[in-house]
Write an enzyme that holds these catalytic residues in place. Sequence first.
Site, PDB file in Angstrom:
ATOM      1  N   CYS A 153     -36.612  41.391-127.085  1.00  0.00           N
ATOM      2  CA  CYS A 153     -35.837  42.270-126.197  1.00  0.00           C
ATOM      3  C   CYS A 153     -35.217  43.441-126.966  1.00  0.00           C
ATOM      4  CB  CYS A 153     -34.713  41.493-125.516  1.00  0.00           C
ATOM      5  SG  CYS A 153     -35.227  39.950-124.756  1.00  0.00           S
ATOM      6  N   HIS A 175     -32.468  35.477-117.294  1.00  0.00           N
ATOM      7  CA  HIS A 175     -33.616  35.011-116.522  1.00  0.00           C
ATOM      8  C   HIS A 175     -33.109  34.257-115.289  1.00  0.00           C
ATOM      9  CE1 HIS A 175     -37.148  35.093-119.640  1.00  0.00           C
ATOM     10  NE2 HIS A 175     -36.465  36.226-119.634  1.00  0.00           N
ATOM     11  N   HIS A 203     -39.064  38.292-113.422  1.00  0.00           N
ATOM     12  CA  HIS A 203     -38.649  38.077-114.805  1.00  0.00           C
ATOM     13  C   HIS A 203     -37.122  37.903-114.920  1.00  0.00           C
ATOM     14  CE1 HIS A 203     -39.110  39.594-119.250  1.00  0.00           C
ATOM     15  NE2 HIS A 203     -38.059  38.817-119.109  1.00  0.00           N
ATOM     16  N   HIS A 227     -29.422  40.154-121.182  1.00  0.00           N
ATOM     17  CA  HIS A 227     -30.675  39.957-120.445  1.00  0.00           C
ATOM     18  C   HIS A 227     -30.669  38.537-119.900  1.00  0.00           C
ATOM     19  CE1 HIS A 227     -34.780  39.637-119.320  1.00  0.00           C
ATOM     20  NE2 HIS A 227     -35.196  39.015-120.404  1.00  0.00           N
ATOM     21  N   GLU A 276     -17.327  43.056-101.178  1.00  0.00           N
ATOM     22  CA  GLU A 276     -16.200  43.314-102.084  1.00  0.00           C
ATOM     23  C   GLU A 276     -16.604  43.317-103.565  1.00  0.00           C
ATOM     24  OE1 GLU A 276     -13.325  44.296-101.296  1.00  0.00           O
ATOM     25  OE2 GLU A 276     -12.013  43.892-103.012  1.00  0.00           O
TER      26      GLU A 276
END
Length: 251
Positions: free
Chosen positions: A96, A116, A214, A114, A147
Amino acid sequence: MDNTAPPEKDENADALVLSTDPLHPANHISDLCRRFYTLGWVTGTGGGVSIRHGDHIYLAPSGVQKEMMQPTDMFVMDYRTKKYIRQPAVLKPSACTPLFLAAYTHRNAGCCIHTHSQWAVLVTLLCESNLQSPTSTRHLFSIKEIEQIKGLSRGGTGSSEIAEGGRKLGNLGFFDTLRIPVIENTAHEEDLKDSLEAAMREWPEACAVLVRRHGVYVWGKDVVQAKTQAESLDYLFRLAVEMHGLGLKWV
Ligand SMILES: CSC[C@@H](O)[C@@H](O)C(=O)COP(=O)(O)O
Ligand SMILES: [Zn+2]
């Protein structure tokens, strides 16, 4: 430049990851990944976290159980030269890395997460085509009048200082529409870089990019903002999926 070449022997490299401060990036990444594992965000080695600390980028190793990481497993990159200044011998840096760097470069972020999360994955399957811009980023997750949208900033790194009247500067309001672009997945994580950067350019107010089938990349000016925005987004993704299941429209 060969970023994967073994680093020159640097006796001080371990000092970059050894600290008794729980908020030191090497400790903080390990702690966050343990917390995110319990949410299903970094399960089965997927997902990850990176922190920028001045000119130092802290990155987790690739393909490891993210909830078991130790501070000494961390890679450290010099942001200006893009060279690793600490590189654990038996590990490779996260795939990544180019995506995390995109958040630092294009949004001046201090942290990128990141996940998943299954809610993120499911919502990418429900997003409609963005008919207003059929030429580039084709799909968009949009939601308004919930909200939790107020927990998200414009561009992801907008100020969250409280203005007179209690309004958070730079944050979306209840009647604003949150828009998160969706890009297509690729066989290899690092190959997402170009489309992720294109989506960031096309949607300068977006605080995240969804990747179909993903997960999601979310950033913030610091760890607190990246984490709380990841939480707000996951809440909204889940809400949208549940609303869909109940036959309710979320936009
Ligand atoms: C379950 S494997 C997932 C990886 O291919 C990738 O999508 C990911 O998010 C983590 O990559 P990593 O290189 O382990 O940091
Ligand atoms: Zn991933």
